[in-house]
Structure formats: structure tokens, C-alpha cells
Design an enzyme around this catalytic site. Structure first.
Site, PDB file in Angstrom:
ATOM      1  N   HIS A  10       0.826  -1.215   0.000  1.00  9.45           N
ATOM      2  CA  HIS A  10       0.000   0.000   0.000  1.00  9.45           C
ATOM      3  C   HIS A  10       0.863   1.268   0.000  1.00  9.45           C
ATOM      4  O   HIS A  10       2.030   1.254   0.417  1.00  9.45           O
ATOM      5  CB  HIS A  10      -0.926   0.013   1.217  1.00  9.45           C
ATOM      6  CG  HIS A  10      -0.192   0.046   2.524  1.00  9.45           C
ATOM      7  ND1 HIS A  10       0.366   1.188   3.047  1.00  9.45           N
ATOM      8  CD2 HIS A  10       0.091  -0.939   3.411  1.00  9.45           C
ATOM      9  CE1 HIS A  10       0.946   0.917   4.183  1.00  9.45           C
ATOM     10  NE2 HIS A  10       0.812  -0.372   4.445  1.00  9.45           N
ATOM     11  N   ARG A  61      -6.035   0.988   4.085  1.00  9.20           N
ATOM     12  CA  ARG A  61      -4.913   1.542   3.317  1.00  9.20           C
ATOM     13  C   ARG A  61      -4.566   0.649   2.129  1.00  9.20           C
ATOM     14  O   ARG A  61      -4.190   1.146   1.069  1.00  9.20           O
ATOM     15  CB  ARG A  61      -3.700   1.771   4.224  1.00  9.20           C
ATOM     16  CG  ARG A  61      -3.164   0.553   4.975  1.00  9.20           C
ATOM     17  CD  ARG A  61      -2.147   0.998   6.029  1.00  9.20           C
ATOM     18  NE  ARG A  61      -1.507  -0.094   6.760  1.00  9.20           N
ATOM     19  CZ  ARG A  61      -2.000  -0.678   7.842  1.00  9.20           C
ATOM     20  NH1 ARG A  61      -3.183  -0.308   8.312  1.00  9.20           N
ATOM     21  NH2 ARG A  61      -1.316  -1.632   8.464  1.00  9.20           N
ATOM     22  N   GLU A  88      -1.441  -6.775   7.697  1.00  9.71           N
ATOM     23  CA  GLU A  88      -0.082  -6.547   8.183  1.00  9.71           C
ATOM     24  C   GLU A  88       0.182  -7.396   9.426  1.00  9.71           C
ATOM     25  O   GLU A  88      -0.751  -7.843  10.107  1.00  9.71           O
ATOM     26  CB  GLU A  88       0.089  -5.053   8.490  1.00  9.71           C
ATOM     27  CG  GLU A  88       1.440  -4.637   9.059  1.00  9.71           C
ATOM     28  CD  GLU A  88       2.619  -4.993   8.187  1.00  9.71           C
ATOM     29  OE1 GLU A  88       2.879  -6.195   7.988  1.00  9.71           O
ATOM     30  OE2 GLU A  88       3.302  -4.054   7.705  1.00  9.71           O
ATOM     31  N   HIS A 158       0.537  -5.570   2.506  1.00  8.99           N
ATOM     32  CA  HIS A 158       1.362  -4.861   3.489  1.00  8.99           C
ATOM     33  C   HIS A 158       2.790  -5.397   3.483  1.00  8.99           C
ATOM     34  O   HIS A 158       3.055  -6.501   3.007  1.00  8.99           O
ATOM     35  CB  HIS A 158       0.745  -5.039   4.872  1.00  8.99           C
ATOM     36  CG  HIS A 158      -0.693  -4.629   4.925  1.00  8.99           C
ATOM     37  ND1 HIS A 158      -1.096  -3.367   5.293  1.00  8.99           N
ATOM     38  CD2 HIS A 158      -1.824  -5.322   4.607  1.00  8.99           C
ATOM     39  CE1 HIS A 158      -2.422  -3.292   5.211  1.00  8.99           C
ATOM     40  NE2 HIS A 158      -2.882  -4.455   4.802  1.00  8.99           N
TER      41      HIS A 158
END
Length: 206
Positions: A10, A61, A88, A158
Site C-alpha cells: 500500500h 490503506r 499486516e 502490506h
């Protein structure tokens, strides 16, 4: 038949900018992050790449980065699967803490171990090994089968969930993957053989 897999971290988030451990928290993109996402989409468009399916995490995100890339590609509405398996790494008790503050509180060496060891998790959180243990089964059950069918596949996720995938794809050791830096908003293009091995890799940061 071409088998294509593109991984994109991202764009810069508000907490990236503030140097905070983010993990499963859900800050939005900064203006720079939005710009990075547009650039990633433009890079893919310049390569004349289009996609049949996309995957992302449940965090905004990564989803917004994906949406912006698909706008650039003229592919809004593409079939997209969202799963927390691609989230993440969970930083546990470090989440929301400034990284410099964490070094002051816990010591430089301890924070380095939490961030850069493969199998030592921060308190209440995940190590990279633990992250891989949720990412890779999802990759093998959901993403790889689509790639092998010939579906051109885009993954927006991520730094650490993508490190888990890169470790698998490129047959890297834990020591090697820990040294791998992933820029925000930078596509990595893999062409895959019929057995799931990598024929070629193109990092668009180069």
C-alpha cells in the site's frame, strides 16, 4: 498461457509518516500515499497489464491503494477478495507507539530483535514467522490456484504479509527476507510457471 501475479505494498499511510508501529490499526493514506498508488497504477498501465481478479486485506490503506490502481487501469469493479489473512503483521503492545519512543523504552537491541528477527514476536503480537503461517495457507488455497488457472492476479497488501509471499515465491531464507525492503506503492511483477515457480520477477522500483 501467461500466469501473472503482481504484488503491491500500500501507499504511505498516516502512521508510516508519523513513524508509528501500525499493524492491524487502520489509518488512511497520506497525500503522498495516494500519489504513490496512482503511480503504481500508471506503471502497470504502461506495461499494458490488466487483471482478472484482485486480493487485498481488510485494512483500508491496502484497499484504497487497490481502488486507485484499478481506477488508473480502467478496471473499477474488478472481482476483489478481501481477507484478514493478508493483513499486516500484528505488532501487539507496540501498536501505535513511535518507533523512536519504543527504542527509548525497551532499548535499541530489543526493538531491533522484535522488528528484524524471524521468530521472536513483540509482546502480544506476531513474529514474521507467525505472519507467514496465516498468509501462506491463504496464498496456496485462494491466490495460487487462480494464478495457475491463468487469471492475472493483483495483490494489494502490506510490508510483512508481502514479505511472507516473497519468501515463498523467491525461495528466500528467513535471514534473506528480513533484509528485503519493500517500498510503498511499488509493484513487483511475477511471471509464474505451471507448477507455481517463478519464471521472472520485475521490481518496478528498479
Amino acid at each position: 498461457m501467461e500466469r501473472l501475479l503482481v504484488l503491491v505494498r500500500h501507499g504511505q499511510s498516516e502512521w508510516n509518516l508519523k513513524n508509528l508501529f501500525t499493524g492491524w490499526k487502520d489509518p488512511g493514506l497520506t497525500e503522498q500515499g495516494v500519489t504513490e498508488a496512482h503511480k503504481a497504477g500508471q506503471q502497470l498501465r504502461d506495461l499494458k497489464l490488466t487483471f482478472d481478479i484482485a486480493f487485498t486485506s481488510v485494512l483500508s490503506r491496502a484497499q484504497r491503494t487497490l481502488d486507485i490502481m484499478l481506477e488508473e487501469l480502467g478496471q473499477t469493479g474488478l472481482e476483489t477478495l478481501k481477507d484478514q489473512a493478508l493483513n499486516e503483521r500484528d505488532y501487539g503492545d507496540l501498536t501505535g507507539m513511535n518507533k523512536d519512543q519504543a527504542r527509548e523504552e525497551f532499548g535499541e537491541e530489543q526493538v531491533h530483535i522484535w522488528r528484524r528477527s524471524y521468530d521472536v514476536p513483540p509482546p502480544g503480537g506476531e513474529s514474521l514467522k507467525m505472519t507467514a503461517e496465516r498468509v501462506l495457507p491463504y496464498y496456496k488455497s485462494e491466490i495460487l490456484p487462480r494464478v495457475l488457472e491463468g487469471k492475472r492476479t493483483l495483490v494489494s497488501a502490506h510490508g510483512n504479509s508481502l514479505r511472507s509471499l516473497i519468501m515463498e515465491l523467491e525461495n528466500l531464507s528467513p535471514e534473506e527476507i528480513l533484509k528485503r525492503e519493500l517500498g510503498t506503492g511499488t509493484p513487483i511483477v511475477y511471471r509464474i510457471d505451471e507448477n507455481g515457480g517463478v519464471l521472472s520477477v520485475q521490481d518496478l522500483a528498479d
